[in-house]
Scaffold this active site. Structure first.
Site, PDB file in Angstrom:
ATOM      1  N   HIS A  34      28.766  29.046  40.477  1.00 29.27           N
ATOM      2  CA  HIS A  34      29.933  29.267  39.162  1.00 29.27           C
ATOM      3  C   HIS A  34      29.880  28.354  38.228  1.00 29.27           C
ATOM      4  O   HIS A  34      30.309  27.051  37.962  1.00 29.27           O
ATOM      5  CB  HIS A  34      31.109  28.729  40.153  1.00 29.27           C
ATOM      6  CG  HIS A  34      32.878  29.559  39.445  1.00 29.27           C
ATOM      7  ND1 HIS A  34      32.966  30.625  40.020  1.00 29.27           N
ATOM      8  CD2 HIS A  34      33.680  28.366  39.243  1.00 29.27           C
ATOM      9  CE1 HIS A  34      33.940  30.535  39.579  1.00 29.27           C
ATOM     10  NE2 HIS A  34      34.093  29.289  38.794  1.00 29.27           N
ATOM     11  N   ASP A  83      45.329  31.937  47.499  1.00 23.91           N
ATOM     12  CA  ASP A  83      45.041  31.855  46.008  1.00 23.91           C
ATOM     13  C   ASP A  83      45.288  32.606  45.143  1.00 23.91           C
ATOM     14  O   ASP A  83      45.886  32.668  43.682  1.00 23.91           O
ATOM     15  CB  ASP A  83      43.762  32.341  45.933  1.00 23.91           C
ATOM     16  CG  ASP A  83      42.970  31.275  44.046  1.00 23.91           C
ATOM     17  OD1 ASP A  83      43.879  29.993  43.471  1.00 23.91           O
ATOM     18  OD2 ASP A  83      41.746  32.399  44.262  1.00 23.91           O
ATOM     19  N   ARG A 119      51.134  31.068  38.839  1.00 22.26           N
ATOM     20  CA  ARG A 119      51.119  29.335  37.867  1.00 22.26           C
ATOM     21  C   ARG A 119      51.009  29.958  36.363  1.00 22.26           C
ATOM     22  O   ARG A 119      50.884  29.972  35.764  1.00 22.26           O
ATOM     23  CB  ARG A 119      49.506  29.066  39.072  1.00 22.26           C
ATOM     24  CG  ARG A 119      49.913  28.393  39.927  1.00 22.26           C
ATOM     25  CD  ARG A 119      48.666  28.146  40.418  1.00 22.26           C
ATOM     26  NE  ARG A 119      47.401  27.113  39.216  1.00 22.26           N
ATOM     27  CZ  ARG A 119      46.918  26.881  39.411  1.00 22.26           C
ATOM     28  NH1 ARG A 119      45.550  27.664  40.114  1.00 22.26           N
ATOM     29  NH2 ARG A 119      45.466  26.684  37.867  1.00 22.26           N
ATOM     30  N   SER A 126      41.857  26.049  43.535  1.00 20.37           N
ATOM     31  CA  SER A 126      41.730  27.317  43.501  1.00 20.37           C
ATOM     32  C   SER A 126      40.144  28.115  43.420  1.00 20.37           C
ATOM     33  O   SER A 126      39.620  28.842  44.146  1.00 20.37           O
ATOM     34  CB  SER A 126      42.968  27.398  42.043  1.00 20.37           C
ATOM     35  OG  SER A 126      42.517  29.279  41.679  1.00 20.37           O
ATOM     36  N   LYS A 169      37.871  29.509  46.540  1.00 21.23           N
ATOM     37  CA  LYS A 169      36.771  31.145  46.927  1.00 21.23           C
ATOM     38  C   LYS A 169      35.438  30.730  47.060  1.00 21.23           C
ATOM     39  O   LYS A 169      34.537  31.561  48.028  1.00 21.23           O
ATOM     40  CB  LYS A 169      36.842  31.421  45.358  1.00 21.23           C
ATOM     41  CG  LYS A 169      38.445  32.379  44.781  1.00 21.23           C
ATOM     42  CD  LYS A 169      38.877  33.001  44.113  1.00 21.23           C
ATOM     43  CE  LYS A 169      38.947  32.010  42.486  1.00 21.23           C
ATOM     44  NZ  LYS A 169      40.285  32.396  41.621  1.00 21.23           N
TER      45      LYS A 169
HETATM   46  N1  URA Z   1      40.195  30.131  37.717  1.00 22.33           N
HETATM   47  C1  URA Z   1      40.152  30.161  38.622  1.00 22.33           C
HETATM   48  O1  URA Z   1      40.063  30.369  39.952  1.00 22.33           O
HETATM   49  N2  URA Z   1      41.420  29.332  38.573  1.00 22.33           N
HETATM   50  C2  URA Z   1      41.948  28.632  38.379  1.00 22.33           C
HETATM   51  O2  URA Z   1      42.834  27.608  38.845  1.00 22.33           O
HETATM   52  C3  URA Z   1      41.425  28.286  36.479  1.00 22.33           C
HETATM   53  C4  URA Z   1      39.864  29.034  37.060  1.00 22.33           C
END
Ligand code: URA
Ligand code: CA
Length: 433
Positions: A82, A161, A168, A183, A187
């Site tokens: 990632h 999320d 956010r 976050s 995922k």
């Molecule tokens: N990317 C994400 O998926 N979450 C975040 O909080 C910041 C960047």
């Protein structure tokens, strides 16, 4: 339990228990906790921070809010990669077939998403015929047979999320290390891989502008992964300029093919070998990181990486002949050169604004409804440290409209030309275990 009490406890700097964090995440996801209370909690967490235990609990509460992917029918250790942001980041297109070529199973779930260029799925769809919407049966069978498959968004992963990140975004609470770490990791964990290699970008075009904060974000994510039994490490890489030369979907596929042939841009090639060797090592396909690197180099020089790319494209219905003849990829109608006005050395290419230039051409989505033009984008001819003379081409615009003054303006804004010599930036700053 009352949300108001939990907000006050976080405000006063106390650590919340797993039960309390579960209550907050579940309550917000199912609508019993309103936006105003969640906003207040997030701002308290922003200023007070969260302990590693709280961060891990927050992550797992978000994982539990939706579906999780079970990859156990796929043989071997599944390693995911990632990257946190970045512009024109072609690494996934290179790495998927490259590590698969040395035996690492790559089961890639990728989004489309908003951004400067399309997501990984959009980029692969620049290949004529390529089908990203495949059944879960095909996905599993294909990884077992050709070692690599890519599929679009599946199931309802981490709805908590999605909702919290959207809140956010409008409450000034994106840039918090524990909130970002949980976050991103929620995922990754929900997508089912056994091990995770993170590429944390640092620099003007990244979430993290300085090395210390990038290291802190990386450490927070590595700790979450390792705490919940997913072997995780991070590489911190430079984003003071885009990686490689291409920004745009078909252009990046072409750049990935060049890289798999060993003829890609130096920085992209190097970062792919660095990230790839950690993936191969975590997948236990090599007994050391340096042995993993040699295996990847051999896969490139022998042509096996390209063969794997072809087999993967064909398995997903795509035209594998684009690998030998990239002119079959979508091509834009116009090429417009943007030339340097002054002499000197390139000292900065703000990835964000050059990415925006690609997006307004149509390479990316500004809103969920936008259509992507897979053929358009930018090719950078000058990168940090390069000398330029007036009239030298900085960038070639690949466009389907003739007038691109807005794009040209964004490109000039993103380039800084200094009068004196400029060092090339370090590409890999640190590794975090
Ligand atoms: N990317 C994400 O998926 N979450 C975040 O909080 C910041 C960047
Ligand atoms: Ca690129």
């Amino acid at each position: 339990m009352r949300m108001v009490d939990l907000i006050a406890r976080k405000r006063d700097g106390h650590e919340l228990s797993k039960t309390e964090i579960d209550f907050i995440v579940q309550g917000y996801t199912n609508g019993t906790i309103p936006d105003y209370q969640m906003s207040s909690f997030l701002m308290a967490a922003f200023f007070r921070g969260m302990t590693p235990t709280e961060t891990a609990n927050m992550t797992m509460a978000m994982v539990a809010s939706g579906d999780t992917i079970d990859l156990s029918a796929i043989e071997g250790i599944k390693v995911d990669k990632h990257s946190t942001g970045g512009v024109g980041d072609t690494t996934t297109i290179v790495l998927a077939p490259l590590v698969a070529a040395v035996g690492v199973p790559v089961a890639k779930l990728s989004g489309r998403g908003l951004g400067h260029t399309g997501g990984t799925v959009d980029k692969f769809e620049a290949i004529p015929g390529f089908q990203a919407e495949i059944s879960s049966e095909q996905f599993v069978r294909q990884v077992n047979e050709v070692k690599v498959a890519v599929t679009g968004p599946t199931g309802n992963l981490t709805p908590a999320d999605k909702k919290i990140y959207a809140l956010r975004d409008v409450t000034g609470t994106v840039n918090s290390i524990p909130l970002m770490a949980s976050s991103i990791m929620s995922k990754k964990i929900a997508s089912g891989s056994d091990a995770i290699v993170l590429d944390v970008k640092v620099g003007a075009g990244a979430f993290m502008k300085d090395l210390d904060s990038a290291k802190a974000l990386a450490k927070a994510m590595v700790d979450i992964g390792n705490n919940v039994g997913r072997h995780t490490m991070a590489v911190i890489s430079d984003m003071n300029q885009p990686l490689g030369y291409a920004i745009g979907n078909a252009l990046e596929v072409k750049e990935a093919i060049d890289t798999l042939r060993g003829e890609g841009p130096e920085d992209l090639h190097e970062l792919c070998l660095t990230l790839g060797s950690h993936m191969v090592y975590l997948a236990k396909q090599a007994s050391s990181v340096s042995e993993a690197r040699s295996k990847l180099e051999e896969a490139i020089s022998s042509g096996r990486a390209l063969e794997t790319f072809k087999a993967f494209i064909a398995a997903q219905g795509g035209d594998a002949s684009i690998v030998d003849d990239p002119s079959k990829l979508p091509v834009a109608a116009y090429r417009i050169e943007v030339k340097a006005k002054e002499a000197g050395y390139v000292s900065e290419i703000v990835a964000d604004s050059i990415g925006t230039a690609a997006m307004i051409l149509g390479a990316g989505r500004a809103t969920k409804e936008s259509e992507i033009d897979l053929s358009v984008g930018l090719m950078l001819y000058k990168k940090i440290g390069d000398e330029v003379k007036p009239g030298d081409t900085l960038v070639t615009i690949h466009s389907n409209r003739e007038t691109v003054d807005d794009v040209i303006e964004s490109i000039y804004e993103s380039y800084t030309i200094a009068s004196g010599k400029v060092e090339r930036p370090v590409l890999v700053h640190a590794e975090i275990h």
